[in-house]
Design an enzyme around this catalytic site. Structure first.
Site, PDB file in Angstrom:
ATOM      1  N   THR A 209      22.577  -6.316   0.294  1.00  0.00           N
ATOM      2  CA  THR A 209      22.305  -7.547  -0.450  1.00  0.00           C
ATOM      3  C   THR A 209      21.171  -7.318  -1.436  1.00  0.00           C
ATOM      4  O   THR A 209      20.121  -6.761  -1.064  1.00  0.00           O
ATOM      5  CB  THR A 209      21.922  -8.670   0.538  1.00  0.00           C
ATOM      6  OG1 THR A 209      23.021  -8.845   1.421  1.00  0.00           O
ATOM      7  CG2 THR A 209      21.608  -9.968  -0.170  1.00  0.00           C
TER       8      THR A 209
ATOM      9  N   CYS B 257       0.531   8.867  -1.620  1.00  0.00           N
ATOM     10  CA  CYS B 257       1.620   8.951  -0.652  1.00  0.00           C
ATOM     11  C   CYS B 257       1.398  10.033   0.389  1.00  0.00           C
ATOM     12  O   CYS B 257       2.034  10.036   1.425  1.00  0.00           O
ATOM     13  CB  CYS B 257       2.944   9.188  -1.362  1.00  0.00           C
ATOM     14  SG  CYS B 257       3.206   8.041  -2.706  1.00  0.00           S
TER      15      CYS B 257
HETATM   16  N1  PLP Z   1       7.471   9.650  -7.616  1.00  0.00           N
HETATM   17  C1  PLP Z   1       6.218   9.576  -8.066  1.00  0.00           C
HETATM   18  C2  PLP Z   1       5.782  10.456  -9.187  1.00  0.00           C
HETATM   19  C3  PLP Z   1       5.323   8.678  -7.477  1.00  0.00           C
HETATM   20  O1  PLP Z   1       4.074   8.611  -7.937  1.00  0.00           O
HETATM   21  C4  PLP Z   1       5.767   7.863  -6.407  1.00  0.00           C
HETATM   22  C5  PLP Z   1       4.829   6.970  -5.699  1.00  0.00           C
HETATM   23  O2  PLP Z   1       3.652   7.195  -5.641  1.00  0.00           O
HETATM   24  C6  PLP Z   1       7.105   7.958  -6.003  1.00  0.00           C
HETATM   25  C7  PLP Z   1       7.926   8.863  -6.622  1.00  0.00           C
HETATM   26  C8  PLP Z   1       7.656   7.060  -4.924  1.00  0.00           C
HETATM   27  O3  PLP Z   1       7.818   5.771  -5.447  1.00  0.00           O
HETATM   28  P1  PLP Z   1       8.109   4.479  -4.544  1.00  0.00           P
HETATM   29  O4  PLP Z   1       6.775   4.042  -4.035  1.00  0.00           O
HETATM   30  O5  PLP Z   1       8.712   3.488  -5.490  1.00  0.00           O
HETATM   31  O6  PLP Z   1       9.062   4.880  -3.483  1.00  0.00           O
END
Ligand code: PLP
Length: 379
Positions: free
Chosen positions: A240, A325
């Protein structure tokens, strides 16, 4: 209020974005797939407008946009979707050592399933060598994944030149443009990108929504779906639709298209001031190309000082040590390592990323706090 200098991790939602999203939580709560009543039609119309707004920002057709939960999902879909549909052609994928973990972990996953992955190196500036790419390509290469702009350093790869080489080899180009979309002009036609991901929360939209651009012509790219059930998004991504999020992504794209250059000029002046004044101190240097770089990012090494101890002493300034991340892992940044930094310098590096709400007063305060601290640590 802390000074927020971590816009590459995420951005606040622009109030104008929030405003257009709000009715879709309450009175316009319909399911965009409900074809039998006005609640559904309203939601469907809103999704259509958002699709146009995203397409206009990157210059593609509406039908080339597949909404996802963000860039991580879009990247998984692109890499695994190509892998499953093009294996008959070959099992080789080319990527770069400095890619985001979403790309690297997908490649590592496919490696265990028989894919052959080439990880291109980068130079001290963070840029790939086009000759190395050229010699890595073969008739077995189905996909090349190169990011537009790096999340840790802001370094921008020469995507058009990369696309020319990739297409001359009849391979598909995936570009992780998460950090670049909404900050600089990207034209998927002009730059001949085949697959590209977009994430709303990096451009003043909400978290948990994004899109994958999938080229329809020249070449037509066909992806094997990764989510089954319901056949949403032309059967490519069932589930959805997140109407509120999609409306927010669309509005964020519209605002970026109108305002990005105004923001860029102001923000780049602040970024230059910040890095110039910090780099006046001995043994402080910038990582990555200063010529081919996003205007909002600076990655600085404070040689001999652990960045963790630095930021612990200035809790009022929010920055990133590695990429947001991966910052849960106490490992040196794989990006800085690939650029040739040793572990010590990598652990002494900080990413500052500015955004449209960063003020000159905040930058002045950040400079003064950092410089004071650096002097103290020196004496
Ligand atoms: N790719 C890059 C270069 C990013 O900086 C990030 C997030 O920090 C991502 C991918 C992942 O993005 P999302 O948070 O939308 O999953």
């Amino acid at each position: 209020m802390p000074i927020y200098l971590d816009y590459n991790a995420t951005t606040p939602v622009d109030k104008r974005v929030l405003e257009v999203m709000l009715p879709y939580f309450t009175e316009n709560f319909g399911n965009a797939s409900s074809r039998t009543h006005s609640f559904g039609w309203l939601a469907e119309d809103a999704v259509k407008i958002a699709r146009q707004q995203v397409a206009e920002l990157i210059n593609c057709l509406e039908q080339e946009i597949v909404f996802t939960s963000g860039s991580t999902e879009a990247i998984n879909f692109a890499i695994k979707g190509v892998w499953e549909n093009y294996q008959f052609k070959g099992k080789h994928i080319v990527t770069v050592k400095t890619e985001h973990k979403a790309v690297l972990d997908c490649c590592a996953f496919l490696e265990k399933r028989g894919a052959k992955i080439t990880y291109l190196s980068v130079d001290r500036e963070g840029l790939i060598d086009l000759d190395e790419l050229k010699s890595a390509l073969s008739s077995e290469t189905i996909l090349v994944a190169v990011m537009y702009a790096n999340n840790e350093t802001g370094v921008i790869q020469p995507i058009k030149k990369i696309a020319d080489l990739v297409h001359a080899n009849n391979s598909i180009l995936l570009c992780d443009a998460t950090q670049a979309v909404g900050k600089i002009t990207i034209d998927v036609e002009e730059e001949h990108i085949d697959l590209m991901c977009v994430s709303a929360h990096k451009m003043y939209g909400p978290k948990g929504v994004g899109a994958l651009y999938v080229r329809r012509k020249g070449p037509r790219v066909s992806l094997f779906p990764q989510m089954h059930g319901g056949g949403h998004e032309r059967g490519l991504r069932s589930g959805t639709l997140n109407v509120t999020g999609i409306v927010g992504l669309g509005k964020a794209c519209e605002l970026a298209k109108e305002e990005m250059w105004e923001d860029a000029i102001r923000i780049s002046k602040l970024r230059t001031k910040l890095e110039q004044l910090l780099c006046e101190t001995e043994n402080v240097f910038i990582n990555g190309s200063t010529k081919h770089r996003l205007f909002n990012t600076t990655n600085i090494t404070f040689q001999g000082i652990r960045s963790e101890s630095l930021i612990n002493k200035i809790p009022n300034i929010t920055v990133a040590l590695g990429s947001a991340c991966t910052s849960a892992l106490a490992q040196p940044s794989h990006v800085l390592k690939a650029m040739g930094l040793n572990d010590d310098d990598s652990f002494s590096s900080i990413r500052f990323s500015l955004g449209k709400y960063t003020t000159e007063a905040e930058i002045n305060e950040a400079i003064s706090l950092f410089r004071k601290l650096l002097m103290e640590l020196k004496n």
